[in-house]
Design a protein around this motif. Sequence first.
Motif, mmCIF file in Angstrom:
data_model
loop_
_atom_site.group_PDB
_atom_site.id
_atom_site.type_symbol
_atom_site.label_atom_id
_atom_site.label_comp_id
_atom_site.label_asym_id
_atom_site.label_seq_id
_atom_site.Cartn_x
_atom_site.Cartn_y
_atom_site.Cartn_z
ATOM 1 N N MET A 1 -56.448 -66.676 -28.062
ATOM 2 C CA MET A 1 -57.708 -66.730 -28.803
ATOM 3 C C MET A 1 -57.760 -65.549 -29.770
ATOM 4 S SD MET A 1 -61.629 -66.609 -27.370
ATOM 5 C CE MET A 1 -61.413 -68.036 -26.320
ATOM 6 N N SER A 2 -57.564 -65.834 -31.034
ATOM 7 C CA SER A 2 -57.456 -64.766 -32.020
ATOM 8 C C SER A 2 -58.790 -64.071 -32.261
ATOM 9 C CB SER A 2 -56.929 -65.336 -33.344
ATOM 10 O OG SER A 2 -57.792 -66.350 -33.834
ATOM 11 N N ASP A 3 -59.906 -64.720 -31.905
ATOM 12 C CA ASP A 3 -61.214 -64.129 -32.159
ATOM 13 C C ASP A 3 -61.846 -63.563 -30.890
ATOM 14 O OD1 ASP A 3 -61.639 -66.545 -30.909
ATOM 15 O OD2 ASP A 3 -63.271 -67.183 -32.238
ATOM 16 N N TRP A 4 -61.025 -63.236 -29.901
ATOM 17 C CA TRP A 4 -61.568 -62.660 -28.663
ATOM 18 C C TRP A 4 -62.251 -61.323 -28.940
ATOM 19 C CZ3 TRP A 4 -62.721 -64.009 -23.857
ATOM 20 C CH2 TRP A 4 -62.964 -62.990 -22.918
ATOM 21 N N PHE A 5 -61.630 -60.500 -29.776
ATOM 22 C CA PHE A 5 -62.176 -59.181 -30.096
ATOM 23 C C PHE A 5 -62.959 -59.215 -31.412
ATOM 24 C CE2 PHE A 5 -58.342 -58.157 -27.574
ATOM 25 C CZ PHE A 5 -58.930 -57.416 -26.562
ATOM 26 N N THR A 6 -64.029 -58.450 -31.450
ATOM 27 C CA THR A 6 -64.798 -58.233 -32.674
ATOM 28 C C THR A 6 -64.712 -56.750 -33.012
ATOM 29 O OG1 THR A 6 -66.338 -60.017 -32.135
ATOM 30 C CG2 THR A 6 -67.068 -58.381 -33.749
ATOM 31 N N VAL A 7 -64.367 -56.438 -34.248
ATOM 32 C CA VAL A 7 -64.207 -55.043 -34.660
ATOM 33 C C VAL A 7 -65.324 -54.655 -35.625
ATOM 34 C CG1 VAL A 7 -62.718 -53.379 -35.826
ATOM 35 C CG2 VAL A 7 -61.711 -55.115 -34.315
ATOM 36 N N ASP A 8 -65.964 -53.524 -35.324
ATOM 37 C CA ASP A 8 -66.970 -52.939 -36.211
ATOM 38 C C ASP A 8 -66.572 -51.503 -36.507
ATOM 39 O OD1 ASP A 8 -69.170 -55.041 -36.408
ATOM 40 O OD2 ASP A 8 -68.989 -54.858 -34.230
ATOM 41 N N HIS A 9 -67.145 -50.958 -37.564
ATOM 42 C CA HIS A 9 -66.763 -49.611 -38.004
ATOM 43 C C HIS A 9 -67.992 -48.703 -38.042
ATOM 44 C CE1 HIS A 9 -62.991 -51.545 -39.075
ATOM 45 N NE2 HIS A 9 -63.703 -52.456 -39.715
ATOM 46 N N ILE A 10 -67.927 -47.601 -37.310
ATOM 47 C CA ILE A 10 -69.017 -46.625 -37.287
ATOM 48 C C ILE A 10 -68.935 -45.741 -38.526
ATOM 49 C CG2 ILE A 10 -70.015 -44.682 -36.023
ATOM 50 C CD1 ILE A 10 -68.703 -45.949 -33.470
ATOM 51 N N ASP A 11 -67.747 -45.256 -38.798
ATOM 52 C CA ASP A 11 -67.454 -44.511 -40.019
ATOM 53 C C ASP A 11 -65.975 -44.742 -40.322
ATOM 54 O OD1 ASP A 11 -65.968 -42.603 -38.444
ATOM 55 O OD2 ASP A 11 -67.839 -41.567 -37.994
ATOM 56 N N MET A 12 -65.418 -44.027 -41.280
ATOM 57 C CA MET A 12 -64.067 -44.344 -41.723
ATOM 58 C C MET A 12 -62.999 -44.090 -40.654
ATOM 59 S SD MET A 12 -63.355 -41.217 -44.401
ATOM 60 C CE MET A 12 -61.736 -41.870 -44.810
ATOM 61 N N ASP A 13 -63.301 -43.266 -39.653
ATOM 62 C CA ASP A 13 -62.298 -42.999 -38.629
ATOM 63 C C ASP A 13 -62.834 -43.172 -37.198
ATOM 64 O OD1 ASP A 13 -63.905 -40.767 -38.686
ATOM 65 O OD2 ASP A 13 -62.337 -39.376 -39.317
ATOM 66 N N THR A 14 -63.874 -44.001 -37.062
ATOM 67 C CA THR A 14 -64.427 -44.319 -35.737
ATOM 68 C C THR A 14 -64.755 -45.809 -35.698
ATOM 69 O OG1 THR A 14 -65.467 -42.122 -35.795
ATOM 70 C CG2 THR A 14 -66.077 -43.589 -33.979
ATOM 71 N N HIS A 15 -64.209 -46.523 -34.722
ATOM 72 C CA HIS A 15 -64.288 -47.975 -34.715
ATOM 73 C C HIS A 15 -64.697 -48.502 -33.337
ATOM 74 C CE1 HIS A 15 -62.050 -47.481 -38.469
ATOM 75 N NE2 HIS A 15 -61.198 -46.728 -37.783
#
Length: 253
Positions: A1-15
Amino acid sequence: MSDWFTVDHIDMDTHIISEYKHWEETHAYLLNGTNNSLLIDTGLGIMNIYNEVMKLTDKPVIAVATHIHWDHIGGHKYFPKFYVHEDESNWLEGEFPLTMEQIKAFVVEKCELPEGFNVDDYEFFQGTATRVLKDNDIIDIGGRTIQVLHTPGHSPGHMCFYEKDREYLFTGDLVYIGTLFAYFPSTDPEAYMSSIERVAALPAKRIFPAHHDLNIQPSILGDMKKAFNQLKADGKLHHGSGTFKYNNFAIWL
């Protein structure tokens, strides 16, 4: 399942790497420094979080769990360099207080499992940490320093992580919107209250929980502190006293 993970970005070097298809809605946090990346929690282990992490950093990764529960160390097997609090290192050496049958039941509960996943193959990570942490230790990843806060209550070696320069507080299972679990035999309601009081005293601009809604305001710390203190005053801060509901959280004792 390619969409198991959701990625968001807090700032340019924190995810943020989230697992929304499971009822626990877990969040792992990747902090990139100039020398290393720090991965706070590694999720459920239902799918391979390593592939997502490698899209977000080219630095060596150190994994650290807020605590040694299945939904926080599921991906530890992909990261040979990992840290643990001294009070829970034994849980990685065969002394975890739940059976594999109990753990597997939590893993598959209310979950849209990916095709090909077989819970019979699910393992509870075991291993020897490369560093054993204690209260107020500092993790330096190059250009960023993270303070270890021993915050027991949900579990004996639970840790929050505080980045003073950015006033980021990563709260694990100590603080989140939803029902706080303090009813397991391995939990300690009195210690939970003390830990809440400790983090409530910190200057924190952003709160990053291990579960559920990411739109969580620092004011929740004061609300939880007030709730725990009232339970204490009412003689209800002990196992078996029930579940107590508040505005956007509950406490299960």
